[in-house]
Design a protein around this motif. Structure first.
Motif, PDB file in Angstrom:
ATOM      1  N   GLU A  20       0.847  -1.186   0.000  1.00 61.72           N
ATOM      2  CA  GLU A  20       0.000   0.000   0.000  1.00 61.72           C
ATOM      3  C   GLU A  20       0.888   1.244   0.000  1.00 61.72           C
ATOM      4  N   SER A  23       1.603   7.724  -1.533  1.00 63.36           N
ATOM      5  CA  SER A  23       1.452   8.788  -2.518  1.00 63.36           C
ATOM      6  C   SER A  23       2.359   8.544  -3.723  1.00 63.36           C
ATOM      7  N   ARG A  59      -2.088  12.179  -4.380  1.00 60.72           N
ATOM      8  CA  ARG A  59      -1.755  12.581  -3.004  1.00 60.72           C
ATOM      9  C   ARG A  59      -1.874  11.426  -2.025  1.00 60.72           C
ATOM     10  N   ASP A  60      -2.861  10.547  -2.248  1.00 60.78           N
ATOM     11  CA  ASP A  60      -3.055   9.414  -1.339  1.00 60.78           C
ATOM     12  C   ASP A  60      -3.706   8.264  -2.100  1.00 60.78           C
ATOM     13  N   THR A  62      -4.297   5.376  -1.062  1.00 64.30           N
ATOM     14  CA  THR A  62      -5.118   4.496  -0.227  1.00 64.30           C
ATOM     15  C   THR A  62      -6.555   4.993  -0.081  1.00 64.30           C
ATOM     16  N   ASN A  63      -6.861   6.173  -0.590  1.00 65.59           N
ATOM     17  CA  ASN A  63      -8.245   6.668  -0.548  1.00 65.59           C
ATOM     18  C   ASN A  63      -9.115   5.840  -1.488  1.00 65.59           C
ATOM     19  N   PRO A  64     -10.311   5.455  -1.048  1.00 65.02           N
ATOM     20  CA  PRO A  64     -11.227   4.741  -1.948  1.00 65.02           C
ATOM     21  C   PRO A  64     -11.562   5.611  -3.166  1.00 65.02           C
ATOM     22  N   GLN A  65     -11.622   4.984  -4.318  1.00 61.64           N
ATOM     23  CA  GLN A  65     -11.923   5.683  -5.569  1.00 61.64           C
ATOM     24  C   GLN A  65     -13.163   5.064  -6.200  1.00 61.64           C
ATOM     25  N   TYR A  98      -9.400   0.866  -3.913  1.00 59.07           N
ATOM     26  CA  TYR A  98      -8.319   1.849  -3.905  1.00 59.07           C
ATOM     27  C   TYR A  98      -7.170   1.317  -4.753  1.00 59.07           C
TER      28      TYR A  98
END
Length: 109
Positions: A20, A23, A59-60, A62-65, A98
């Motif tokens: 994981e 960024s 930027r991240d 791991t954020n859900p998309q 993600y």
């Protein structure tokens, strides 16, 4: 953001070794610091983003998309992410919502 389903084609991608990533910066640090063997994957979809969307995504990881779909559930399937004047990224979600693995084309070494 626009989505284009593609006829599957293969490309060689260098994925970060981390399970994981935090960024884009952490991915670049890892890919430049270690020799990472390219993997042969199937590109099945292209997401075309504006620069603002692309920066928000990188930027991240791991954020859900919402745009990571069940089409990208198999280990060898990738989504290509493109934006004007930005590096092309390849995303393997492997059943998650993600960007579980993110990489760069092997030709950009």
């Amino acid at each position: 953001m626009t989505t284009t389903l593609l006829p599957p084609y293969q490309v060689r991608v260098r994925f970060s070794l981390s399970r994981e990533l935090a960024s884009y910066r952490s991915m670049m640090r890892e890919l430049s610091g270690y020799h990472v063997e390219p993997e042969l994957v199937w590109v099945i979809e292209r997401k075309t983003m504006c620069q603002c969307e692309y920066r928000g995504f990188t930027r991240d990881f791991t954020n859900p998309q919402h745009w990571i779909t069940p089409l990208n559930s198999r280990p060898g399937h990738c989504i290509m992410v493109v934006a004007p004047r930005m590096p092309t990224l390849y995303v393997r979600a492997e059943g998650t919502n993600y960007a579980r693995f993110v990489g760069l084309p092997a030709d950009d070494e």
